[in-house]
Design a protein around this motif. Structure first.
Motif, PDB file in Angstrom:
ATOM      1  N   ASP A   1      10.110  -5.858 -22.439  1.00 35.03           N
ATOM      2  CA  ASP A   1      10.247  -7.248 -23.452  1.00 35.03           C
ATOM      3  C   ASP A   1      10.096  -6.583 -24.604  1.00 35.03           C
ATOM      4  O   ASP A   1      10.783  -7.466 -25.455  1.00 35.03           O
TER       5      ASP A   1
ATOM      6  N   GLN B   1      17.310  -4.738 -30.362  1.00 36.36           N
ATOM      7  CA  GLN B   1      18.372  -5.899 -30.071  1.00 36.36           C
ATOM      8  C   GLN B   1      18.109  -7.076 -30.951  1.00 36.36           C
ATOM      9  O   GLN B   1      16.729  -7.410 -30.882  1.00 36.36           O
ATOM     10  N   ARG B   2      18.960  -7.913 -31.042  1.00 35.68           N
ATOM     11  CA  ARG B   2      18.763  -9.304 -31.801  1.00 35.68           C
ATOM     12  C   ARG B   2      18.650 -10.283 -30.870  1.00 35.68           C
ATOM     13  O   ARG B   2      19.225 -10.282 -29.925  1.00 35.68           O
ATOM     14  N   GLU B   3      17.466 -11.032 -30.891  1.00 30.99           N
ATOM     15  CA  GLU B   3      17.164 -12.115 -30.125  1.00 30.99           C
ATOM     16  C   GLU B   3      16.906 -13.483 -31.221  1.00 30.99           C
ATOM     17  O   GLU B   3      15.995 -13.312 -31.794  1.00 30.99           O
ATOM     18  N   SER B   4      18.151 -14.371 -31.240  1.00 31.93           N
ATOM     19  CA  SER B   4      18.145 -15.478 -32.241  1.00 31.93           C
ATOM     20  C   SER B   4      17.630 -14.893 -33.662  1.00 31.93           C
ATOM     21  O   SER B   4      18.716 -13.820 -34.045  1.00 31.93           O
TER      22      SER B   4
ATOM     23  N   ILE C   1      14.224  -7.483 -31.760  1.00 28.83           N
ATOM     24  CA  ILE C   1      13.154  -7.003 -30.578  1.00 28.83           C
ATOM     25  C   ILE C   1      13.288  -5.269 -30.596  1.00 28.83           C
ATOM     26  O   ILE C   1      14.566  -5.074 -30.286  1.00 28.83           O
TER      27      ILE C   1
END
Length: 118
Positions: free
Chosen positions: A31, A65-68, A72
């Motif tokens: 995560d 990685q982009r999350e919104s 992350i």
């Protein structure tokens, strides 16, 4: 992993904050953690954590990685396992039982095992 990659990884890990960050990301698992959370938990400024994350990423030890609106970061378990395997490559003069615990740790970091963790 070749010697050049191992040197880059060890260089990145030879700094206290970066070692702390990689250990946090290993605990966080697949995560990962947002950059802001990493800075807060590591007790460093956002600009400072950004510098350290860039160095860890350059060494191939983490991915992002982009999350919104967040980025992350996750540990690159394949690279970490490769580093352990690099160290243990010529282990123990043929006495495999001596290296078994470290080999088991390195084996958990193979790409196939990481897919099972996700």
């Amino acid at each position: 992993m070749d010697q050049r990659q191992a040197l880059a990884a060890f260089g990145a890990l030879s700094q206290e904050t970066r070692l702390h960050i990689i250990r946090m990301l290993v605990v966080a698992g697949p995560d990962g953690m947002a950059a802001g959370s990493i800075a807060e938990k590591a007790e460093v400024s956002p600009s400072n954590v950004s510098f350290h994350l860039k160095e860890l990423e350059r060494a191939g030890l983490i991915t992002q990685q982009r999350e919104s609106r967040s980025i992350i970061y996750t540990a690159n378990y394949e690279a970490l396992g490769g580093l352990i395997r690099f160290l243990m490559e010529d282990c123990c003069g043929g006495n495999a039982e001596i290296c078994a615990p470290a080999a088991a740790v390195a084996a958990c970091c193979t790409p196939a095992n990481q897919k099972e963790l996700q």
